[in-house]
Design an enzyme around this catalytic site. Structure first.
Site, mmCIF file in Angstrom:
data_model
loop_
_atom_site.group_PDB
_atom_site.id
_atom_site.type_symbol
_atom_site.label_atom_id
_atom_site.label_comp_id
_atom_site.label_asym_id
_atom_site.label_seq_id
_atom_site.Cartn_x
_atom_site.Cartn_y
_atom_site.Cartn_z
ATOM 1 N N GLU A 94 0.824 -1.218 0.000
ATOM 2 C CA GLU A 94 0.000 0.000 0.000
ATOM 3 C C GLU A 94 0.856 1.266 0.000
ATOM 4 O OE1 GLU A 94 -3.425 -0.071 -0.332
ATOM 5 O OE2 GLU A 94 -2.977 -2.185 -0.657
ATOM 6 N N ARG B 236 17.068 8.434 -22.307
ATOM 7 C CA ARG B 236 17.177 8.679 -23.755
ATOM 8 C C ARG B 236 17.394 10.150 -24.079
ATOM 9 N NH1 ARG B 236 12.476 10.551 -25.956
ATOM 10 N NH2 ARG B 236 12.797 9.772 -28.068
#
Ligand code: ADE
Length: 287
Positions: A141, A183
């Site tokens: 949780e 990237r």
């Protein structure tokens, strides 16, 4: 760029050895270290979770292992100071955090959680400019709230969500973010232009989705590549690509068009959108 990733499943990060990011790591552009949170537990079962106070389903990650992990990766400076609301940077781009404390280089802590603010391409661009990021992968949780609260007293902390869905844990979310950030690092992609043209790239086609793309052969299963792309007419190709981007955005993400500045659309754009059934020019365009 240095990345520390703390997780109870280090094996999840094997993909960081391959493809673009694997190459970036081997080239020394990306220094990724994956840490097992259980290394900061002290009981026989290497326990990292416990039942939630106040009741409710599931388990919550205990603060102790997280606190020790963060103390190891980012040793606390003394005296502890309140965070500087506008942390400065030194010449290396590294952040000095905490007014009054001895200048210390601290990372940004990123905690993926469905209750965070949305992670966007603008965040990827911002994070790619930072020298050091630490990712904390929650499971169950989530992580006891005091961990982020305490960390915030000594480093910037972002709680971010990848979207309106719930993953089983933060690991996949971190993989996604590391790829989106990695990237963008200088030297990682072969062609720098491909970053500027990305959908959602700040300033790129004002946040239009990218249109369709084609490669050889010119006819495949009786489907020809649109003639215009073979014409060599660069101006007409650019116009066609923009038309397709407008149509696709109207179809898949109309809310992106609603957020465009009115001057971002010329007469031709408006005609394309009108034809695509998207209202323009006060014709009921949502705000
Ligand atoms: N962890 C679980 N669900 C998530 C989501 N949607 N985004 C980021 N982290 C998560």
């Amino acid at each position: 760029m240095k990345l520390d990733i703390v997780t109870i499943f280090p094996e999840y990060f094997a993909p960081l050895d391959i493809s673009l990011l694997g190459k970036a790591r081997r080239a020394g552009l990306l220094d990724v270290r994956v840490h097992d949170l259980r290394d900061w537990t002290h009981d026989r079962h290497r326990t990292v979770d416990d039942t939630p106070y106040g009741g409710g389903p599931g388990m919550v990650m205990k603060p102790d292992p997280w606190g020790e992990a963060l103390d190891t990766l980012v040793p606390p400076t003394t005296p502890t100071a309140e965070p500087d609301p506008e942390p400065g940077t030194d010449e290396s781009g590294a952040r000095e955090f905490g007014a009054g404390a001895a200048p210390a280089t601290v990372p940004r802590l990123i905690i993926p959680t469905p209750s965070g603010r949305p992670f966007t391409q603008a965040d990827a661009v911002r994070y790619a400019a930072e020298p050091w990021l630490v990712f904390a992968c929650g499971r169950y949780e989530g992580i006891d709230t005091r961990v982020a609260e305490e960390a915030r007293t000594r480093m910037p902390v972002d709680e971010v969500s990848l979207g309106d869905f719930v993953l089983a844990g933060g690991e996949v979310a971190v993989l996604v973010m590391v790829e989106a950030i990695g990237r963008l690092l200088p030297g990682v992609l072969g062609n720098a232009d491909s970053v500027a043209d990305d959908s959602f790239a700040p300033g790129a086609m004002e946040s239009l989705l990218e249109g369709p793309v084609y490669t050889k052969p010119p006819v495949w299963r009786e489907r020809p590549v649109p003639d215009i792309l073979l014409s060599g007419h660069h101006g007409a190709i650019a116009r066609w690509r923009r038309d397709e981007a407008l149509r696709r955005t109207a179809r898949h993400r109309p809310e992106l068009l609603s957020h465009l500045a009115p001057e971002a659309l010329d007469k031709h754009d408006r005609a394309v959108l009108r034809e695509a059934g998207f209202p323009v020019d006060g014709e009921g365009m949502a705000d």
